[in-house]
Every structure is written in structure tokens, then in C-alpha cells.
Write an enzyme that holds these catalytic residues in place. Structure first.
Site, PDB file in Angstrom:
ATOM      1  N   LYS A 143       0.799  -1.263   0.050  1.00  0.00           N
ATOM      2  CA  LYS A 143      -0.070   0.065  -0.087  1.00  0.00           C
ATOM      3  C   LYS A 143       1.007   1.236   0.062  1.00  0.00           C
ATOM      4  CE  LYS A 143      -3.425   2.325   2.819  1.00  0.00           C
ATOM      5  NZ  LYS A 143      -4.399   2.294   4.047  1.00  0.00           N
TER       6      LYS A 143
ATOM      7  N   GLU B 162      10.495  -4.547   4.678  1.00  0.00           N
ATOM      8  CA  GLU B 162      10.658  -6.062   4.217  1.00  0.00           C
ATOM      9  C   GLU B 162      10.156  -5.994   2.875  1.00  0.00           C
ATOM     10  OE1 GLU B 162       9.051  -4.716   6.848  1.00  0.00           O
ATOM     11  OE2 GLU B 162       9.115  -6.140   8.524  1.00  0.00           O
TER      12      GLU B 162
ATOM     13  N   GLY C  68      -4.748  -1.794   4.966  1.00  0.00           N
ATOM     14  CA  GLY C  68      -4.057  -3.155   4.548  1.00  0.00           C
ATOM     15  C   GLY C  68      -4.511  -4.249   4.760  1.00  0.00           C
ATOM     16  N   ARG C  69      -5.255  -4.882   6.040  1.00  0.00           N
ATOM     17  CA  ARG C  69      -5.776  -5.742   6.506  1.00  0.00           C
ATOM     18  C   ARG C  69      -7.051  -6.006   5.733  1.00  0.00           C
ATOM     19  NH1 ARG C  69      -4.609  -2.579  10.489  1.00  0.00           N
ATOM     20  NH2 ARG C  69      -6.369  -1.772  11.965  1.00  0.00           N
TER      21      ARG C  69
ATOM     22  N   GLU D 296      -4.745  -6.985  14.768  1.00  0.00           N
ATOM     23  CA  GLU D 296      -4.209  -5.418  14.274  1.00  0.00           C
ATOM     24  C   GLU D 296      -5.343  -4.389  14.368  1.00  0.00           C
ATOM     25  OE1 GLU D 296      -0.589  -4.801  11.369  1.00  0.00           O
ATOM     26  OE2 GLU D 296      -2.271  -4.348  10.410  1.00  0.00           O
TER      27      GLU D 296
ATOM     28  N   HIS E  57      -5.417 -33.531  17.533  1.00  0.00           N
ATOM     29  CA  HIS E  57      -4.318 -34.256  17.987  1.00  0.00           C
ATOM     30  C   HIS E  57      -2.923 -33.457  18.439  1.00  0.00           C
ATOM     31  CE1 HIS E  57      -6.087 -37.911  16.443  1.00  0.00           C
ATOM     32  NE2 HIS E  57      -6.500 -37.184  15.568  1.00  0.00           N
TER      33      HIS E  57
ATOM     34  N   LYS F 111       9.347  -0.699  13.939  1.00  0.00           N
ATOM     35  CA  LYS F 111       9.751  -0.360  12.701  1.00  0.00           C
ATOM     36  C   LYS F 111      10.885   0.886  12.700  1.00  0.00           C
ATOM     37  CE  LYS F 111       5.480  -0.703   9.905  1.00  0.00           C
ATOM     38  NZ  LYS F 111       4.635  -0.108   9.185  1.00  0.00           N
TER      39      LYS F 111
HETATM   40  O1  LIG Z   1       1.156  -2.827   2.282  1.00  0.00           O
HETATM   41  P1  LIG Z   1       2.171  -2.187   3.172  1.00  0.00           P
HETATM   42  O2  LIG Z   1       2.115  -0.717   3.062  1.00  0.00           O
HETATM   43  O3  LIG Z   1       3.712  -2.637   2.326  1.00  0.00           O
HETATM   44  O4  LIG Z   1       2.012  -2.659   4.562  1.00  0.00           O
HETATM   45  C1  LIG Z   1       2.127  -3.965   5.018  1.00  0.00           C
HETATM   46  C2  LIG Z   1       1.663  -3.965   6.262  1.00  0.00           C
HETATM   47  O5  LIG Z   1       2.312  -3.301   7.152  1.00  0.00           O
HETATM   48  C3  LIG Z   1       1.383  -2.783   8.198  1.00  0.00           C
HETATM   49  O6  LIG Z   1       1.208  -1.536   8.080  1.00  0.00           O
HETATM   50  C4  LIG Z   1       1.625  -2.939   9.747  1.00  0.00           C
HETATM   51  O7  LIG Z   1       2.215  -4.379   9.793  1.00  0.00           O
HETATM   52  C5  LIG Z   1      -0.019  -3.565   8.024  1.00  0.00           C
HETATM   53  O8  LIG Z   1      -1.252  -2.663   8.576  1.00  0.00           O
HETATM   54  C6  LIG Z   1       0.175  -3.714   6.413  1.00  0.00           C
HETATM   55  O9  LIG Z   1      -0.818  -4.588   6.126  1.00  0.00           O
END
Ligand SMILES: O=P(O)(O)OC[C@H]1O[C@](O)(CO)[C@@H](O)[C@@H]1O
Length: 543
Positions: free
Chosen positions: A205, A211, A266-267, A352, A383, A508
Site C-alpha cells: 500500500k 521488508e 492493509g488488512r 491488528e 491431536h 519499525k
Molecule cells: O502494504 P504495506 O504498506 O507494505 O503494509 C504492509 C502491512 O504493514 C502494516 O502497516 C503494519 O504491519 C499492515 O497494516 C500492512 O498490512
């Protein structure tokens, strides 16, 4: 006034005390029709909530709490595009992502539905080309491998839904999902792929997530090492983002970018362009069917009376255990192998969203908010950890999810088919959890008195059972929307903002400071606490 000062809250506290000695055995004995009565249905989902520690009075009081805390007004404000995400000043309109073309949803006076359908149309045109093998890579080969790079909401939704809908996927396409900044993730997921036949979707987003950007850069290096020409990026990389500037800066042509909007969290984004990898797998028709399933529950949530409203019932039952019984966690147990990633997806969606302790008006809560969400597909969990659910000291409300028809019928020679075995376990587990086995029953079976206490099941352990006919894109969309709105209902009652995630920020920022300290050639000056300093020094000495 906080929610603990409402009349409904006090009434629930009294009622909880009065209900202490009541067992599900009594409630079922008193009302032979309970198992049919305490059920609700919508959008192809059947909910049996009769095996909960509730009476009609409990339900009335819980719905009173929903009313008193303004759940319906808050719901209507969300659907209307009001900026209910107050800490970020944003509307919350994932429901607009599945609104049919022709609907009107206004954000700042602008109808966003045509924008949504314009992107869906571009995604479909692109997906058709890749699926038909007419979108060619740099060397002229069709692309048959798709690597989605993203994390959190930009990963969990697509990977969960791809796994869930694999039955409907074009099987000559290979899909991989890379999320972890651990280089092992990208390395292992690309080691057997030919870069000349690989499409990389960078899903983010913000297009700034550490990452994802690290994985995207390394994927580009991997691709260019094989194809040797910067121009290859245009045929092999597409982006899904709200940040066109950053996409361009990364080197992806914005013609190959699929956008979405800041009013999609995002979620809550898997049904936006973030679902591109899924659309490539199941095709635009499958994706549209998924959206229709989401929309069906949106409509149900918006219009069904609270007494029969699935997300409201699930949300309020969760509050009953979370806030009045002190339950700390909630298990989601899908009896379908295709839903293996569903609990992990729900962990982000729920934790979240509702892992907050400050109310919308900025005060610390004096009550519990979001539970720990966890689970695994049945029957594997039986199990492993079900022992604790049956006989441990903790109360763990559970959702069991099952389907009447299997997508993979396997008859057993001389026995019941696999699917009957699977579903027998759903029904047996909820029966055992509710009714248990008394000491008398155990002794009657001839168990020696000294062993008998170990064989007793107290029962009275609450479950919901969600049944649908078949796992289809439509059913999956409905299931996801059911939980999205359940989370909404709970956040509304707890008066928290379910749509920000400031809790992920501090880590972060600190990681951003520590990266150069790990990386610096000369011993850096460290100003952390003594533990963090020592860990960094040890890492540097042994790396
Ligand atoms: O889509 P982006 O901006 O890379 O964010 C990834 C994820 O990081 C967060 O902002 C925090 O973990 C989530 O809400 C989101 O889904």
C-alpha cells in the site's frame, strides 16, 4: 461515560453472576428446540450458536449493549464513507471494493465506485493476458510463475485466498508468496523458477515497507542477473500500491501499476488490487464471484435485524466471553484443508484491528479489548492442542467452520468417505465440548475410581458452528466479510479505532536505527539499554 457505565453493561454483569451455575446440559434439556432456534443464516452461511453459554435474556442484554454503544450508527457511518478512522483522518470503505458497478459511495463528494471498477477492469485485462500466455516476458516466453512480494495485509489475504481457492486455480501457473525479510523466504521460493518465465507483483500500500522493498530489490537483482537488461523489468514487474511516486522511483512503469486508495486498510485490502495474484490464479470470473460473496454479507450486515445479524451475533458472543468470562483467546478451527491459512489471516484482521487500549476519545479503557486469535485446520488440532480446550483450566471459545460438500470426494473402501469422517469430527467436538462426560458416566463405564477424575469432561465449553454448502469463491468472500464485520462490531462496542495500527510503528522505527549499527564497518557508538547494546555487540562479533 465509558461502556462499563452503561445500563446494559451492569445488567450483563448481574446476569453473568446469575448464570454462573448453569450448564449447557441444562439449557439444552430445558429447551429441546434450542439447536434449531439459536441459529441464523445469511449469504449461504449457516450459524449455529446454540452451544454458547447464553439464554434468551443473555442475547437480549448483549444486543442492548450493541444498541447502547451505537453499533448500528457506527456501521452506517462506515458504509456512508464518514472518516471513522479518526487518528488517520480517513474513511473506511473496504465495502466499496465490492459494491456493484452502478452503486454510489461518496468520499469527499466523489463517487469511488467507478474508480474501483476501472481498476478491476484493468486487472482483469492483465490477468486474461497472463493466463492466456499472451503477456510475454523479456525473452518472448509466456509467464507461468507469479511471485507476490508483500507483507501483512499485502500478503496474508492473497496467500490465504489462493490456498483456499486452489481448486479453482489455473494449475499451469505456479504462485509463490514472499513476505519475510529473511532472505531464506525469497531464496527458497524462487530457487526452482526460471526468471524468464516469472512475473513479480510488488504489493505494498505504502511502497515503503522495509521488508517488501528489500525483497523487491533482491527479486529485481535475481531477475536482471538472468536476463541482463534493465528493460526486462517492464515485462516482469508490476506493482500494486497507493503510492505512484514510489512505484515510479523503484523503476516500475506506472502503466504496470494497479492502484487502490487510502480508505482501504492493509488488512482489509485483499479484495482490492492487492488480490491481483489471486485473480491471476482463479481468473476474473472467480474474483468477481468472491466480491459478490463479500457484498452479500455487507448487505446482510447493513440490513438484517440485530437478532439475526451474523456479524453482530458473533461479535457480541465474543464480547460475552472476553469481557464477562475473562476469556483471553478465541480459536478459529476450519475443517477444510484449503482454509489452512485462514486463522493466520484472521490474526492480522482481528489483532491488528482490535489490539488497542485507547478509546476513540483518547482515554485508556477500563475493560478488555481484542482477544488472542489462533487456530489450525481440523482435524490436526485435535491431536495437538484440543486437550487443553477440553480439559485445561482456560475458557477458549471456538468457531468451527465446515462444509457439507467436499471439493475432493475420496470414497473409502468399505467405510465412510473421508468427508464424512472429517465432518463427524466437527459435530463430535462441539458435542463433547458442550456436554462433556460426568463422573457418574465415567464410573458407569467401569473406569476404576482412582482414574475416573482424569476421564471426566466438564463440558460447558462454548462453540459456534459455521456451515456452508461448499467452499466456493462466493463462500470465501462471505466468510471473510463475516469476520471483518464481526471485528467491526467488537471495535464499535469497545469504542476503539479498529482501523489504525500505531502499535507496529515503534519497532519499525527502532529497527531503522539499528540497521546501520549492525552494518557499520567501524564499531558504532551504541546508546541503547545495556541488553540491546550487548546483543548488538554479540551479533556484530559473530556475524
Ligand atoms: O502494504 P504495506 O504498506 O507494505 O503494509 C504492509 C502491512 O504493514 C502494516 O502497516 C503494519 O504491519 C499492515 O497494516 C500492512 O498490512
Amino acid at each position: 461515560m465509558t461502556i462499563t457505565q452503561t445500563a446494559a453493561w451492569s445488567a450483563l454483569l448481574d446476569h453473568h453472576r446469575a448464570l454462573q451455575g448453569t450448564h449447557l446440559r441444562d439449557l439444552f434439556a430445558q429447551d429441546p428446540a434450542r439447536g434449531e432456534r439459536l441459529t441464523a443464516e445469511g449469504a449461504g452461511l449457516y450459524l449455529d450458536y446454540s452451544k454458547n453459554r447464553v439464554t434468551d435474556e443473555t442475547l437480549t442484554l448483549l444486543l442492548n449493549l450493541a444498541r447502547e454503544t451505537g453499533v448500528t450508527a457506527k456501521r452506517d457511518a462506515m458504509f456512508a464513507g464518514e472518516k471513522i478512522n479518526v487518528t488517520e483522518g480517513r474513511a473506511v470503505l473496504h465495502t466499496a471494493l465490492r459494491a456493484p458497478a452502478g452503486a454510489t459511495v461518496l468520499v469527499d463528494g466523489h463517487n469511488v465506485v467507478p474508480d474501483v471498477h476501472e481498476v478491476l477492469g484493468r486487472m482483469a485485462a492483465f490477468a486474461e493476458q497472463v493466463r492466456a500466455g499472451t503477456w510475454l516476458g523479456h525473452t518472448g516466453k509466456p509467464l507461468k510463475n507469479i511471485v507476490n512480494i508483500g507483507i501483512g495485509g499485502s500478503d496474508l489475504g492473497p496467500v490465504m485466498a489462493y490456498e483456499a481457492l486452489k481448486h479453482y486455480a489455473q494449475r499451469d501457473l505456479t504462485l509463490r508468496f514472499v513476505s519475510n525479510v529473511d532472505g531464506t523466504d525469497l531464496t527458497e521460493k524462487t530457487r526452482d523458477l526460471d526468471p524468464a518465465e516469472t512475473l513479480v507483483i510488488v504489493s505494498s500500500k505504502t511502497f515503503t515497507t522495509q521488508e517488501t522493498m528489500a525483497n523487491a530489490r533482491s527479486a529485481r537483482t535475481w531477475l536482471l542477473a538472468a536476463l541482463g537488461d534493465d528493460a526486462a523489468v517492464a515485462r516482469h514487474f508490476v506493482a500494486v500500491s497507493t503510492n505512484a511516486e514510489a512505484v515510479q522511483k523503484f523503476g516500475i512503469d506506472t502503466a504496470n501499476m494497479f492502484g487502490f486508495w487510502d480508505w482501504v486498510g492493509g488488512r482489509y485490502s485483499m479484495d482490492s488490487a492487492i488480490g491481483l495474484s489471486l485473480m491471476l490464479a482463479v481468473g476474473p470470473d472467480g474474483f468477481n464471484e468472491l466480491l459478490a460473496g463479500f457484498h452479500a454479507i455487507d448487505e446482510h450486515f447493513r440490513t438484517a435485524p440485530l437478532e439475526r445479524n451474523l456479524p453482530v451475533l458473533l461479535g457480541m458472543l465474543g464480547i460475552w466471553y472476553n469481557n464477562f468470562f475473562g476469556a483471553q483467546s478465541h480459536a478459529v478451527l476450519p475443517y477444510d484443508q484449503y482454509l489452512a491459512y485462514f486463522p493466520a489471516y484472521l490474526q492480522q484482521l482481528d489483532m491488528e484491528s482490535n489490539g488497542k487500549h485507547i478509546t476513540l476519545d483518547g482515554r485508556a479503557v477500563d475493560y478488555q479489548t481484542g482477544p488472542v486469535i489462533w487456530g489450525q485446520p481440523g482435524t490436526n488440532g485435535q491431536h495437538a492442542f484440543y486437550q487443553l480446550i477440553h480439559q485445561g483450566t482456560k475458557l477458549i471459545p471456538c468457531d468451527f467452520i465446515g462444509f457439507c460438500q467436499t471439493l475432493n470426494p475420496l470414497p473409502l473402501d468399505g467405510g465412510a468417505p473421508h468427508h464424512d469422517l472429517l465432518m463427524a469430527n466437527v459435530f463430535a467436538q462441539t458435542e463433547a465440548l458442550a456436554f462433556g462426560k460426568t463422573l457418574d458416566q465415567v464410573l458407569e463405564e467401569g473406569v476404576p475410581a482412582d482414574l475416573a477424575p482424569h476421564r471426566v469432561f466438564d463440558g460447558n465449553r462454548p462453540t459456534n458452528t459455521i456451515l456452508a454448502d461448499r467452499l466456493t469463491p462466493h463462500t470465501l468472500g462471505a466468510l471473510i466479510a463475516l469476520y471483518e464485520h464481526k471485528v467491526f462490531v467488537q471495535g464499535a462496542v469497545w469504542n476503539i479505532n479498529s482501523f489504525d495500527q500505531w502499535g507496529v510503528e515503534l519497532g519499525k522505527v527502532l529497527a531503522g536505527k539499528i540497521v546501520p549499527e549492525l552494518h557499520a564497518p567501524a564499531e558504532p557508538e551504541l546508546h541503547h539499554d545495556s541488553s540491546t547494546n550487548a546483543l548488538i555487540r554479540r551479533y556484530r562479533a559473530h556475524r
